[in-house]
Design a protein around this motif. Sequence first.
Motif, PDB file in Angstrom:
ATOM      1  N   PHE A   1      43.422  43.807  50.784  1.00  0.00           N
ATOM      2  CA  PHE A   1      42.226  44.306  51.194  1.00  0.00           C
ATOM      3  C   PHE A   1      40.930  43.133  50.583  1.00  0.00           C
ATOM      4  O   PHE A   1      40.278  42.840  51.324  1.00  0.00           O
ATOM      5  CB  PHE A   1      41.752  45.600  50.474  1.00  0.00           C
ATOM      6  CG  PHE A   1      40.535  45.972  51.080  1.00  0.00           C
ATOM      7  CD1 PHE A   1      40.441  46.712  52.323  1.00  0.00           C
ATOM      8  CD2 PHE A   1      39.445  46.166  50.078  1.00  0.00           C
ATOM      9  CE1 PHE A   1      39.176  47.249  52.764  1.00  0.00           C
ATOM     10  CE2 PHE A   1      38.003  46.810  50.220  1.00  0.00           C
ATOM     11  CZ  PHE A   1      37.946  47.060  51.778  1.00  0.00           C
ATOM     12  N   ARG A   2      41.247  42.655  49.505  1.00  0.00           N
ATOM     13  CA  ARG A   2      40.364  41.734  48.905  1.00  0.00           C
ATOM     14  C   ARG A   2      41.260  40.828  48.046  1.00  0.00           C
ATOM     15  O   ARG A   2      42.440  41.312  47.590  1.00  0.00           O
ATOM     16  CB  ARG A   2      39.324  42.157  47.962  1.00  0.00           C
ATOM     17  CG  ARG A   2      38.023  42.805  48.876  1.00  0.00           C
ATOM     18  CD  ARG A   2      37.240  43.560  47.893  1.00  0.00           C
ATOM     19  NE  ARG A   2      36.263  42.467  46.916  1.00  0.00           N
ATOM     20  CZ  ARG A   2      35.339  41.841  47.480  1.00  0.00           C
ATOM     21  NH1 ARG A   2      34.651  42.094  48.444  1.00  0.00           N
ATOM     22  NH2 ARG A   2      34.683  41.267  46.654  1.00  0.00           N
ATOM     23  N   PRO A   3      41.176  39.432  48.127  1.00  0.00           N
ATOM     24  CA  PRO A   3      42.290  38.765  47.507  1.00  0.00           C
ATOM     25  C   PRO A   3      42.508  38.498  46.100  1.00  0.00           C
ATOM     26  O   PRO A   3      43.399  37.758  45.579  1.00  0.00           O
ATOM     27  CB  PRO A   3      41.975  37.368  48.212  1.00  0.00           C
ATOM     28  CG  PRO A   3      40.399  37.282  48.213  1.00  0.00           C
ATOM     29  CD  PRO A   3      39.857  38.734  48.547  1.00  0.00           C
ATOM     30  N   GLY A   4      41.768  39.233  45.215  1.00  0.00           N
ATOM     31  CA  GLY A   4      41.936  39.161  43.898  1.00  0.00           C
ATOM     32  C   GLY A   4      43.127  39.015  43.087  1.00  0.00           C
ATOM     33  O   GLY A   4      43.270  38.603  42.126  1.00  0.00           O
ATOM     34  N   ALA A   5      44.034  39.904  43.751  1.00  0.00           N
ATOM     35  CA  ALA A   5      45.472  40.163  43.117  1.00  0.00           C
ATOM     36  C   ALA A   5      46.327  38.827  43.070  1.00  0.00           C
ATOM     37  O   ALA A   5      47.032  38.696  42.427  1.00  0.00           O
ATOM     38  CB  ALA A   5      46.066  41.296  43.502  1.00  0.00           C
TER      39      ALA A   5
ATOM     40  N   ASP B   1      37.381  41.020  42.211  1.00  0.00           N
ATOM     41  CA  ASP B   1      37.992  42.345  42.357  1.00  0.00           C
ATOM     42  C   ASP B   1      38.475  42.880  41.198  1.00  0.00           C
ATOM     43  O   ASP B   1      39.331  43.898  41.303  1.00  0.00           O
ATOM     44  CB  ASP B   1      39.114  41.956  43.424  1.00  0.00           C
ATOM     45  CG  ASP B   1      38.677  41.339  44.647  1.00  0.00           C
ATOM     46  OD1 ASP B   1      37.731  41.352  44.924  1.00  0.00           O
ATOM     47  OD2 ASP B   1      39.642  40.687  45.269  1.00  0.00           O
ATOM     48  N   ASN B   2      37.649  42.841  40.306  1.00  0.00           N
ATOM     49  CA  ASN B   2      37.959  43.269  39.030  1.00  0.00           C
ATOM     50  C   ASN B   2      39.164  43.146  38.226  1.00  0.00           C
ATOM     51  O   ASN B   2      39.441  43.733  37.405  1.00  0.00           O
ATOM     52  CB  ASN B   2      37.768  45.000  39.068  1.00  0.00           C
ATOM     53  CG  ASN B   2      36.362  45.280  39.687  1.00  0.00           C
ATOM     54  OD1 ASN B   2      36.015  45.945  40.541  1.00  0.00           O
ATOM     55  ND2 ASN B   2      35.287  44.790  38.882  1.00  0.00           N
ATOM     56  N   PHE B   3      39.854  42.038  38.571  1.00  0.00           N
ATOM     57  CA  PHE B   3      41.051  41.592  38.035  1.00  0.00           C
ATOM     58  C   PHE B   3      40.521  40.619  36.761  1.00  0.00           C
ATOM     59  O   PHE B   3      39.701  39.617  36.966  1.00  0.00           O
ATOM     60  CB  PHE B   3      41.813  40.839  38.837  1.00  0.00           C
ATOM     61  CG  PHE B   3      42.687  41.690  39.509  1.00  0.00           C
ATOM     62  CD1 PHE B   3      44.123  42.050  39.144  1.00  0.00           C
ATOM     63  CD2 PHE B   3      42.372  42.033  40.892  1.00  0.00           C
ATOM     64  CE1 PHE B   3      44.995  43.072  39.834  1.00  0.00           C
ATOM     65  CE2 PHE B   3      43.191  43.062  41.433  1.00  0.00           C
ATOM     66  CZ  PHE B   3      44.398  43.257  41.227  1.00  0.00           C
TER      67      PHE B   3
ATOM     68  N   PHE C   1      43.714  36.291  30.302  1.00  0.00           N
ATOM     69  CA  PHE C   1      45.098  36.054  30.244  1.00  0.00           C
ATOM     70  C   PHE C   1      45.359  34.512  29.926  1.00  0.00           C
ATOM     71  O   PHE C   1      44.838  33.656  30.392  1.00  0.00           O
ATOM     72  CB  PHE C   1      45.971  36.781  31.264  1.00  0.00           C
ATOM     73  CG  PHE C   1      45.910  38.290  31.173  1.00  0.00           C
ATOM     74  CD1 PHE C   1      46.708  39.174  30.120  1.00  0.00           C
ATOM     75  CD2 PHE C   1      45.222  38.958  32.032  1.00  0.00           C
ATOM     76  CE1 PHE C   1      46.597  40.523  30.318  1.00  0.00           C
ATOM     77  CE2 PHE C   1      45.117  40.251  32.286  1.00  0.00           C
ATOM     78  CZ  PHE C   1      45.830  41.141  31.244  1.00  0.00           C
ATOM     79  N   TYR C   2      46.609  34.427  29.272  1.00  0.00           N
ATOM     80  CA  TYR C   2      46.809  33.108  28.998  1.00  0.00           C
ATOM     81  C   TYR C   2      48.220  32.654  29.498  1.00  0.00           C
ATOM     82  O   TYR C   2      49.231  33.179  29.418  1.00  0.00           O
ATOM     83  CB  TYR C   2      46.910  32.687  27.386  1.00  0.00           C
ATOM     84  CG  TYR C   2      47.610  31.431  27.072  1.00  0.00           C
ATOM     85  CD1 TYR C   2      47.211  30.161  27.533  1.00  0.00           C
ATOM     86  CD2 TYR C   2      48.553  31.531  26.252  1.00  0.00           C
ATOM     87  CE1 TYR C   2      47.734  29.005  26.855  1.00  0.00           C
ATOM     88  CE2 TYR C   2      49.148  30.331  25.664  1.00  0.00           C
ATOM     89  CZ  TYR C   2      48.706  29.195  26.106  1.00  0.00           C
ATOM     90  OH  TYR C   2      49.506  28.135  25.761  1.00  0.00           O
ATOM     91  N   TYR C   3      48.224  31.667  30.297  1.00  0.00           N
ATOM     92  CA  TYR C   3      49.476  31.190  30.913  1.00  0.00           C
ATOM     93  C   TYR C   3      50.220  30.002  29.961  1.00  0.00           C
ATOM     94  O   TYR C   3      49.581  28.943  29.585  1.00  0.00           O
ATOM     95  CB  TYR C   3      49.173  30.569  32.235  1.00  0.00           C
ATOM     96  CG  TYR C   3      50.328  29.460  32.696  1.00  0.00           C
ATOM     97  CD1 TYR C   3      51.705  30.067  33.176  1.00  0.00           C
ATOM     98  CD2 TYR C   3      50.519  28.093  32.812  1.00  0.00           C
ATOM     99  CE1 TYR C   3      52.700  29.298  33.546  1.00  0.00           C
ATOM    100  CE2 TYR C   3      51.346  27.275  33.093  1.00  0.00           C
ATOM    101  CZ  TYR C   3      52.614  27.751  33.350  1.00  0.00           C
ATOM    102  OH  TYR C   3      53.739  26.996  33.751  1.00  0.00           O
TER     103      TYR C   3
ATOM    104  N   THR D   1      48.910  34.333  40.461  1.00  0.00           N
ATOM    105  CA  THR D   1      48.690  35.694  40.633  1.00  0.00           C
ATOM    106  C   THR D   1      47.820  36.474  39.297  1.00  0.00           C
ATOM    107  O   THR D   1      48.131  35.840  38.128  1.00  0.00           O
ATOM    108  CB  THR D   1      50.012  36.469  40.846  1.00  0.00           C
ATOM    109  OG1 THR D   1      49.878  37.821  40.900  1.00  0.00           O
ATOM    110  CG2 THR D   1      50.930  36.164  39.537  1.00  0.00           C
ATOM    111  N   ARG D   2      47.102  37.368  39.545  1.00  0.00           N
ATOM    112  CA  ARG D   2      46.565  38.253  38.370  1.00  0.00           C
ATOM    113  C   ARG D   2      47.268  39.706  38.035  1.00  0.00           C
ATOM    114  O   ARG D   2      46.731  40.290  37.591  1.00  0.00           O
ATOM    115  CB  ARG D   2      45.194  38.232  38.783  1.00  0.00           C
ATOM    116  CG  ARG D   2      44.345  37.098  38.843  1.00  0.00           C
ATOM    117  CD  ARG D   2      42.945  37.342  39.009  1.00  0.00           C
ATOM    118  NE  ARG D   2      42.186  35.650  39.186  1.00  0.00           N
ATOM    119  CZ  ARG D   2      41.334  35.553  40.024  1.00  0.00           C
ATOM    120  NH1 ARG D   2      41.088  36.141  40.880  1.00  0.00           N
ATOM    121  NH2 ARG D   2      40.747  34.378  40.088  1.00  0.00           N
TER     122      ARG D   2
END
Length: 322
Positions: free
Chosen positions: A119-123, A214-216, A228-230, A246-247
């Motif tokens: 729906f929105r791309p944030g994930a 998108d609130n992620f 978050f740390y990669y 990815t989130r």
Amino acid sequence: MYRKFIIIFLIAIIFMPGVIFSNDDFDNEYFETIYYGEDPAGDDYGPGAYRYPGHRVFQPGEGHFDLKSFEIQAFNSEYRFIFEFGEIENPWDGKYGFSHQLIHMYFDTYSETGQSELFRPGARVKLNPDFPWDYHLQFSGWWLRLMDTEDDPDDLVRDILNVDAEISPWDVYDINVEVLDSKIILELPEEYLGDIQGSKFYLLVGGFDPFGEDNFRPVQNYRTNWSFYYDQYLDESNNFVQEEATRVIDYFYPEPGYQEEFLGVNFDEISYLKPIKIPLPEKTFIELIRDYSYLIAFIYSIISFFIISYILYFIIRSASDE
């Protein structure tokens, strides 16, 4: 005495269809589980190399985004979704009793419409085009939102002074939410999703950030208090691209190793996710009869007519013989 028995038998024949075709509400005095699954524990690390933000509200650095199990229950015209996490806390006083988690679900209900893009791309994930979604649910500690394929993803108004961050036309208010130990329990009227038995769903868990896309909560390749740390030393491929990674911190899928294989730190290399199927209910004998109620009622009427006619003929003949 013999005639009394015949009269009782006739009454039973007349009222039997009402028993068969009536609603058995006495069997629906509790929520019935229509789906239950367990997710591998300790996989709240996205594709495998994500680590928690450094701020103390995320301590002990595990559990808050670790979805351990998910259950769907049904009762009359209501669904109950039960999300079990390793840790549930509410440091920012979320309205519904939790603060860390952001839950996104997509439902493929086999309607004539559907789309496979988010729906929105944030994930930053890819849904399987063979199973396009019809409804999209977003759930945070402050709101529940429900969209369908006809909604416009741009119908949002930014509000930088509000923890909700976005004023949404899709907010759903007639819900009940309870946090019980390590479980978030959501009760939602069935009218919003329709009958979901036999349908498929995707379940994504991220970190809630009122100002994130998108609130992620975002993922960085360096340590910070709020992202978050990669950790590149935990990933042999080391193909991290911040804008494409990815989130999703935990993807619900009962198969161990699936999440690491299908999520990714580079969108071009991410695989299509597999949805989970909600099984169709096993029907009782009475429910099977109800599926063919009109045909059975017609046949029953004809048979009853001949039986009743024969019995009445027998009663009249017996009376005349006396």
